[in-house]
Design an enzyme around this catalytic site. Structure first.
Site, PDB file in Angstrom:
ATOM      1  N   GLY A   1       0.835  -1.191   0.000  1.00 36.87           N
ATOM      2  CA  GLY A   1       0.000   0.000   0.000  1.00 36.87           C
ATOM      3  C   GLY A   1       0.870   1.240   0.000  1.00 36.87           C
ATOM      4  O   GLY A   1       2.038   1.209  -0.416  1.00 36.87           O
TER       5      GLY A   1
ATOM      6  N   ALA B   1       2.304   2.830   2.425  1.00 40.69           N
ATOM      7  CA  ALA B   1       3.510   2.665   3.238  1.00 40.69           C
ATOM      8  C   ALA B   1       4.470   1.674   2.585  1.00 40.69           C
ATOM      9  O   ALA B   1       5.663   1.957   2.425  1.00 40.69           O
ATOM     10  CB  ALA B   1       3.145   2.197   4.644  1.00 40.69           C
ATOM     11  N   GLY B   2       3.967   0.501   2.206  1.00 40.97           N
ATOM     12  CA  GLY B   2       4.835  -0.546   1.676  1.00 40.97           C
ATOM     13  C   GLY B   2       5.453  -0.200   0.338  1.00 40.97           C
ATOM     14  O   GLY B   2       6.662  -0.366   0.139  1.00 40.97           O
TER      15      GLY B   2
ATOM     16  N   SER C   1     -16.622   9.758   2.690  1.00 39.17           N
ATOM     17  CA  SER C   1     -15.491  10.485   3.251  1.00 39.17           C
ATOM     18  C   SER C   1     -15.890  11.486   4.330  1.00 39.17           C
ATOM     19  O   SER C   1     -16.912  12.175   4.235  1.00 39.17           O
ATOM     20  CB  SER C   1     -14.761  11.240   2.132  1.00 39.17           C
ATOM     21  OG  SER C   1     -13.820  12.138   2.678  1.00 39.17           O
TER      22      SER C   1
ATOM     23  N   ARG D   1     -13.792  11.834  14.975  1.00 39.21           N
ATOM     24  CA  ARG D   1     -14.619  10.702  14.559  1.00 39.21           C
ATOM     25  C   ARG D   1     -15.262   9.971  15.733  1.00 39.21           C
ATOM     26  O   ARG D   1     -16.410   9.556  15.657  1.00 39.21           O
ATOM     27  CB  ARG D   1     -13.769   9.732  13.731  1.00 39.21           C
ATOM     28  CG  ARG D   1     -13.365  10.318  12.402  1.00 39.21           C
ATOM     29  CD  ARG D   1     -12.428   9.416  11.636  1.00 39.21           C
ATOM     30  NE  ARG D   1     -12.150   9.988  10.322  1.00 39.21           N
ATOM     31  CZ  ARG D   1     -11.343   9.422   9.435  1.00 39.21           C
ATOM     32  NH1 ARG D   1     -10.729   8.283   9.708  1.00 39.21           N
ATOM     33  NH2 ARG D   1     -11.153   9.998   8.266  1.00 39.21           N
TER      34      ARG D   1
ATOM     35  N   HIS E   1     -13.700   0.671  11.183  1.00 37.05           N
ATOM     36  CA  HIS E   1     -12.873   1.339  10.188  1.00 37.05           C
ATOM     37  C   HIS E   1     -11.377   1.110  10.434  1.00 37.05           C
ATOM     38  O   HIS E   1     -10.802   0.146   9.961  1.00 37.05           O
ATOM     39  CB  HIS E   1     -13.212   2.830  10.190  1.00 37.05           C
ATOM     40  CG  HIS E   1     -12.468   3.655   9.193  1.00 37.05           C
ATOM     41  ND1 HIS E   1     -12.483   3.390   7.840  1.00 37.05           N
ATOM     42  CD2 HIS E   1     -11.695   4.756   9.342  1.00 37.05           C
ATOM     43  CE1 HIS E   1     -11.744   4.279   7.198  1.00 37.05           C
ATOM     44  NE2 HIS E   1     -11.243   5.113   8.088  1.00 37.05           N
TER      45      HIS E   1
ATOM     46  N   ARG F   1      -7.793   8.266  15.706  1.00 33.21           N
ATOM     47  CA  ARG F   1      -7.042   8.898  14.628  1.00 33.21           C
ATOM     48  C   ARG F   1      -7.835  10.037  14.018  1.00 33.21           C
ATOM     49  O   ARG F   1      -9.013   9.885  13.703  1.00 33.21           O
ATOM     50  CB  ARG F   1      -6.699   7.884  13.529  1.00 33.21           C
ATOM     51  CG  ARG F   1      -5.977   8.535  12.348  1.00 33.21           C
ATOM     52  CD  ARG F   1      -5.594   7.530  11.305  1.00 33.21           C
ATOM     53  NE  ARG F   1      -6.710   6.904  10.641  1.00 33.21           N
ATOM     54  CZ  ARG F   1      -7.488   7.479   9.722  1.00 33.21           C
ATOM     55  NH1 ARG F   1      -7.291   8.734   9.390  1.00 33.21           N
ATOM     56  NH2 ARG F   1      -8.474   6.799   9.149  1.00 33.21           N
TER      57      ARG F   1
ATOM     58  N   LEU G   1      -3.143   8.476   5.642  1.00 30.05           N
ATOM     59  CA  LEU G   1      -2.277   8.587   4.466  1.00 30.05           C
ATOM     60  C   LEU G   1      -0.998   9.330   4.816  1.00 30.05           C
ATOM     61  O   LEU G   1       0.089   8.998   4.326  1.00 30.05           O
ATOM     62  CB  LEU G   1      -3.010   9.313   3.335  1.00 30.05           C
ATOM     63  CG  LEU G   1      -4.204   8.593   2.686  1.00 30.05           C
ATOM     64  CD1 LEU G   1      -4.812   9.456   1.598  1.00 30.05           C
ATOM     65  CD2 LEU G   1      -3.802   7.235   2.126  1.00 30.05           C
TER      66      LEU G   1
END
Length: 639
Positions: A43, A45-46, A285, A331, A402, A436, A442
């Site tokens: 993804g 990060a990877g 979103s 959230r 989530h 978060r 991201l």
């Protein structure tokens, strides 16, 4: 016994990362080609890390269970990516971003890691822009920003409602370049079944080829997990259905501590459950809360069409309760507020488990074209799924499983308690505390992969340049492969009558009911008992059609769900241990008079890091004390 050492550099907060880089050990370019790194997950990060390390000259072996890195779950992130560039001139800074993340996480994250994430955020935007990510722009050509929940500045860069997809394509271009250059070797359609540890250090993985069923051995000087979170444990979640935590769980059983597993974010703006046949839920979103207003009828059980309910008979409950932040509260706050209204009988729709997200005022003020320009693809997605046009009537939304703030414990180097085993992005616990903030996922994933891990892993690998490549014929590889094979054989041998999915669905319901948006001691204990009972039934009644030496998605699924049972137990155990409310972890026994989360800083200001003790033994708790030198710890208020 393993002891926790966060390895936080000395010195002022804003100088720690600079000081670290100045004193880190280096690997010269000629030696890098002698060193192998395994990257699990591709993804943001990877792929970001693999492309950066490949560009530096390391040999990277990248693994994903998809057919291409482009299908990693980072593609699903919609609303944006944070950075502290202060383009809107509204007072933003590295410190402000750091503070918002610490406060948003309800003072349960490590200062040094969070500040570093904020510090590298600007470089991340520059890198992604250079890689072609089409961020929205102002009329004059500068990059545009919008606000997200839990903050009072505009710092979120976005590409309409497709930010994750566009950022992933950016880093995919980077990893593709390195694949062509030969520094990255791609292994798609692979499931990681185990981590190989030799003389106390991570030296390889056991993988299953998902096309042929063949078990493979791969060695390296270091292993990096970029495998995302474990939110699919709830079955119905906003994650891709194949998202899983099996690689991280294998690492846990090999000695990597698992931190804060009960910190799981329930996202407030998901499309509600529509029927009993759904395999996942769809996220709308959080950016929509910039222009959409959330409300329910003032009268219980009011089932009139929203257009027939006048303004005087509407309750814009977030604006009423949290006037300073309104619809842009964090959230966890927004999710609990929606649940409270629905539980009290004010929910909308056939089930009553939904609230309205209304764009009427925004369309009237800005025009339909402006709203379509910002959110058009999200509106199209919503209409395709529900059959309702959000330009003409409010969206219906409800919270859903989530993001996981918990994950493998890592130190400042992003290394787990197993030397040579690193965890980046959502697979580690380090940056988000108990909740978060939107658009920081991201940010963390890209920052970890592009700008942090390349320094920290090089610092580790500097001592490995004389270490020869490990043979995959060593006894440790034999043992790990046998352990993985035994698990597959055990699953196939059950030969019962029920599908893996049926167990996953029931497990998710238990967790949602007893360890979801709110929790209490009685419910958590009941949930733990029910998970144990369902786990026993799973190992007696599971049926997997087909065999091992072929494409067998039911076998893949069964292995992941077997791990989910164990993860569910750890989630509940951690929730029982943390007898306080903080962020997304809301214990009903610990709340203020107005129903807000009530922390217990005296007894719980620590990271809970759990150590595996054996399949039939309780895990051991280790505590990393959280000491705040640069922020004042106080009640989190958005009023």
């Amino acid at each position: 016994m393993t002891k926790l050492d966060a390895k936080i550099p000395e010195g002022p907060l804003a100088e720690k990362w600079t000081k670290y880089k100045a004193n880190a050990k280096l690997v010269n370019p000629a030696n890098r080609k002698k060193l192998d790194i395994i990257m699990v997950g591709t993804g943001l990060a990877g792929s970001g890390a693999a492309s950066s390390l490949g560009e530096m000259g390391y040999n990277v072996k990248a693994f994903c269970f998809q057919d291409t890195p482009r299908r990693a779950h980072s593609v699903a992130a919609q609303g944006g990516i944070n950075a502290s560039k202060n383009y809107k001139n509204d007072g933003d800074s590295d410190y402000r971003l750091f503070y918002d993340m610490i406060k948003g996480g309800d003072y349960r994250s490590r200062e040094a890691n969070v500040y570093r994430a904020a510090e590298v955020s600007n470089a991340t935007i520059d890198q992604l822009t250079a890689q072609g990510v089409p961020f929205a722009r102002e009329y004059g050509g500068t990059l545009d920003n919008r606000s997200f929940g839990g903050v009072q500045v505009s710092r979120t860069f976005y590409a309409k409602g497709q930010t994750g997809q566009q950022c992933l394509l950016g880093v995919y271009s980077g990893i593709s370049r390195q694949i062509k250059a030969g520094t990255v070797t791609m292994y798609p359609r692979r499931d990681i079944l185990d981590i190989v540890v030799i003389d106390g250090k991570a030296r390889g993985v056991i993988a299953r080829n998902l096309v042929t069923g063949e078990i493979e051995r791969h060695s390296a000087h270091a292993v990096v997990l970029a495998t995302g979170g474990y939110g699919t444990v709830y079955y119905l979640s906003t994650l891709a259905v194949n998202s899983n935590a099996s690689a991280a769980w294998s690492a846990y059983k090999r000695g990597a501590f698992f931190a804060n597993p009960s910190f799981i974010q329930i996202h407030p703006t998901s499309i509600p459950v529509l029927n009993d046949y759904q395999a996942k839920l769809t996220l709308m979103s959080e950016s929509l809360r910039n222009d959409g207003r959330i409300w329910v009828p003032l009268k219980k059980g009011d089932k009139r069409h929203p257009a027939d309910i006048p303004e005087a008979e509407r309750d814009y409950y977030l604006e009423r309760r949290y006037p300073a932040f309104g619809n842009l509260v964090p959230r966890d706050v927004a999710s609990r507020a929606a649940k409270e209204r629905c539980d009290a009988g004010y929910g909308v729709g056939e089930t009553g488990l939904a609230v309205n997200l209304d764009f009427k005022d925004a369309i009237a003020k800005q025009g339909k074209a402006a709203i379509e320009n910002k959110y058009g693809n999200l509106f199209e997605m919503y209409e395709k799924i529900t059959g309702m046009n959000p330009y003409e009537q409010p969206m219906r939304i409800y919270p859903a499983g989530h993001y996981t703030m918990g994950g493998l414990w890592v130190d400042y180097d992003l290394m787990t308690t197993v030397p040579g085993l690193f965890a980046i992005g959502e697979s580690n616990f380090s940056d988000h505390g108990a909740n978060r903030l939107g658009a920081s996922s991201l940010m963390q994933c890209a920052g970890d992969g592009l700008f942090i891990l390349p320094y920290t892993i090089s610092n580790y690998l500097a001592d490995e340049i004389k270490t020869p490549r490990y043979s995959t014929e060593l006894p440790e590889f034999d043992e790990a492969e046998k352990s993985a094979q035994d698990k597959l054989n055990k699953l196939l041998a059950i030969n019962g009558t029920e599908t893996a999915t049926s167990f996953h669905k029931r497990l998710g319901k238990i967790l949602w009911d007893y360890s979801g948006m709110s929790r209490n001691e009685e419910g958590l204990k009941k949930g733990l008992k029910l998970v144990e009972e369902l786990k026993a039934e799973f190992w007696q009644k599971l049926r997997i059609p087909g065999g091992e030496a072929e494409i067998n998605q039911e076998l893949e699924k069964a292995g992941r769900i077997a791990d989910f049972f164990e993860i569910a137990k750890l989630i509940i155990t951690d929730g029982l241990n943390r007898n306080e409310s903080c962020g997304a972890h809301f214990r009903e026994e610990s709340q203020t008079e107005t129903g807000e989360a009530k922390r217990d800083d005296k007894n719980y200001a620590y990271v809970a890091a759990w150590e595996y003790q054996g399949d039939d033994k309780a895990p051991k708790l280790h505590k990393e004390a959280l000491n705040y030198e640069y922020v004042e710890v106080k009640e989190r208020s958005y009023k």
